[in-house]
Write a protein that holds these residues in place. Sequence first.
Motif, PDB file in Angstrom:
ATOM      1  N   ALA A 202       0.817  -1.214   0.000  1.00 59.45           N
ATOM      2  CA  ALA A 202       0.000   0.000   0.000  1.00 59.45           C
ATOM      3  C   ALA A 202       0.848   1.261   0.000  1.00 59.45           C
ATOM      4  O   ALA A 202       0.550   2.225  -0.728  1.00 59.45           O
ATOM      5  CB  ALA A 202      -0.935  -0.008   1.208  1.00 59.45           C
ATOM      6  N   PHE A 203       1.906   1.275   0.772  1.00 59.61           N
ATOM      7  CA  PHE A 203       2.697   2.501   0.900  1.00 59.61           C
ATOM      8  C   PHE A 203       3.555   2.749  -0.337  1.00 59.61           C
ATOM      9  O   PHE A 203       3.764   3.902  -0.737  1.00 59.61           O
ATOM     10  CB  PHE A 203       3.533   2.436   2.176  1.00 59.61           C
ATOM     11  N   GLU A 204       4.034   1.683  -0.946  1.00 57.76           N
ATOM     12  CA  GLU A 204       4.762   1.849  -2.194  1.00 57.76           C
ATOM     13  C   GLU A 204       3.834   2.353  -3.292  1.00 57.76           C
ATOM     14  O   GLU A 204       4.207   3.212  -4.096  1.00 57.76           O
ATOM     15  CB  GLU A 204       5.413   0.516  -2.605  1.00 57.76           C
ATOM     16  N   TYR A 205       2.622   1.817  -3.317  1.00 60.69           N
ATOM     17  CA  TYR A 205       1.648   2.262  -4.308  1.00 60.69           C
ATOM     18  C   TYR A 205       1.281   3.728  -4.068  1.00 60.69           C
ATOM     19  O   TYR A 205       1.186   4.520  -5.005  1.00 60.69           O
ATOM     20  CB  TYR A 205       0.396   1.395  -4.250  1.00 60.69           C
ATOM     21  N   ALA A 206       1.070   4.084  -2.797  1.00 61.09           N
ATOM     22  CA  ALA A 206       0.727   5.469  -2.465  1.00 61.09           C
ATOM     23  C   ALA A 206       1.832   6.425  -2.899  1.00 61.09           C
ATOM     24  O   ALA A 206       1.560   7.513  -3.432  1.00 61.09           O
ATOM     25  CB  ALA A 206       0.473   5.593  -0.967  1.00 61.09           C
ATOM     26  N   TYR A 239       1.134  10.685   2.831  1.00 61.11           N
ATOM     27  CA  TYR A 239       1.016  10.582   1.376  1.00 61.11           C
ATOM     28  C   TYR A 239      -0.228  11.290   0.837  1.00 61.11           C
ATOM     29  O   TYR A 239      -0.426  11.339  -0.385  1.00 61.11           O
ATOM     30  CB  TYR A 239       0.990   9.113   0.956  1.00 61.11           C
ATOM     31  N   GLU A 240      -1.057  11.826   1.696  1.00 59.72           N
ATOM     32  CA  GLU A 240      -2.269  12.497   1.225  1.00 59.72           C
ATOM     33  C   GLU A 240      -1.949  13.668   0.299  1.00 59.72           C
ATOM     34  O   GLU A 240      -2.682  13.926  -0.667  1.00 59.72           O
ATOM     35  CB  GLU A 240      -3.108  12.984   2.407  1.00 59.72           C
ATOM     36  N   ALA A 241      -0.862  14.349   0.565  1.00 59.43           N
ATOM     37  CA  ALA A 241      -0.500  15.511  -0.247  1.00 59.43           C
ATOM     38  C   ALA A 241      -0.206  15.127  -1.695  1.00 59.43           C
ATOM     39  O   ALA A 241      -0.279  15.975  -2.587  1.00 59.43           O
ATOM     40  CB  ALA A 241       0.707  16.218   0.357  1.00 59.43           C
TER      41      ALA A 241
END
Length: 250
Positions: A202-206, A239-241
């Motif tokens: 998930a974090f890599e994709y984000a 990662y929202e930004a």
Amino acid sequence: TNEIISNITDGEKSRDERSFASFLANVFSENEDEIRWLEREYLLRAVKKLDPSKYSQNPYFLNIKVPSIKENNWEFGYQSYEPYEGFIYRDLECVGDYLEIPQIGFFEEKFTFPTVYENGQEWMAIKPNEIETMAEPIEKARGSVLVYGLGIGYFAYMVSQKDSVSSVTVVERDENVIALFKKHILPQFQNKHKIKVIKGDAFEYAKKEMKNGGFNYVFCDLWHDVSDGVDLYVKMKKYEALCPNCVFEY
């Protein structure tokens, strides 16, 4: 248990919630003043007898049949709440500046619900708590939706049913649960053409892909509970930004 509540109420069902609250208060304390305070300030507000049809008539319950099957480290199956077994059925209710009221539910009858296990540990179950706490995010979802975490596809199914949702992309790291989902669950989806499942972190994709996906709404469900969720939540918030036009829900 049914027997305990029956003994307390002498069979008067109208007293079920009060009797349940009284029983809990006596479990938590032996001091009479404290028992009365727990009942008045917390438990009488907390305990609710639930209508099973509210959950059994949920579209996923009605339309998706989850098989009892085990492959590798993942297992699809069922578990149940027994009559009068208490459980947390939705998020805390905050009252004023300092009271947090737990939301404790019970059924008068046995209630069975689908569950997915990873290495023998419950990972996700479509029980009242999941249905209640996901209701608002499902209502808000629109356009192109990105979901972090697959489970048995409850969120993906529910939002794919909406006319306002055009596509649902699910990022899941475990290929075994993806294979089980695609084989046994996804074929039952009425709008399976909207669903795309991507194997990945998930974090890599984000970090690398989310900004290029044209997403409108992002739902993150990567954790069991607060014991492992805080760090993951804070990490994803950073990662929202990268996706300023997305609405994020956790």
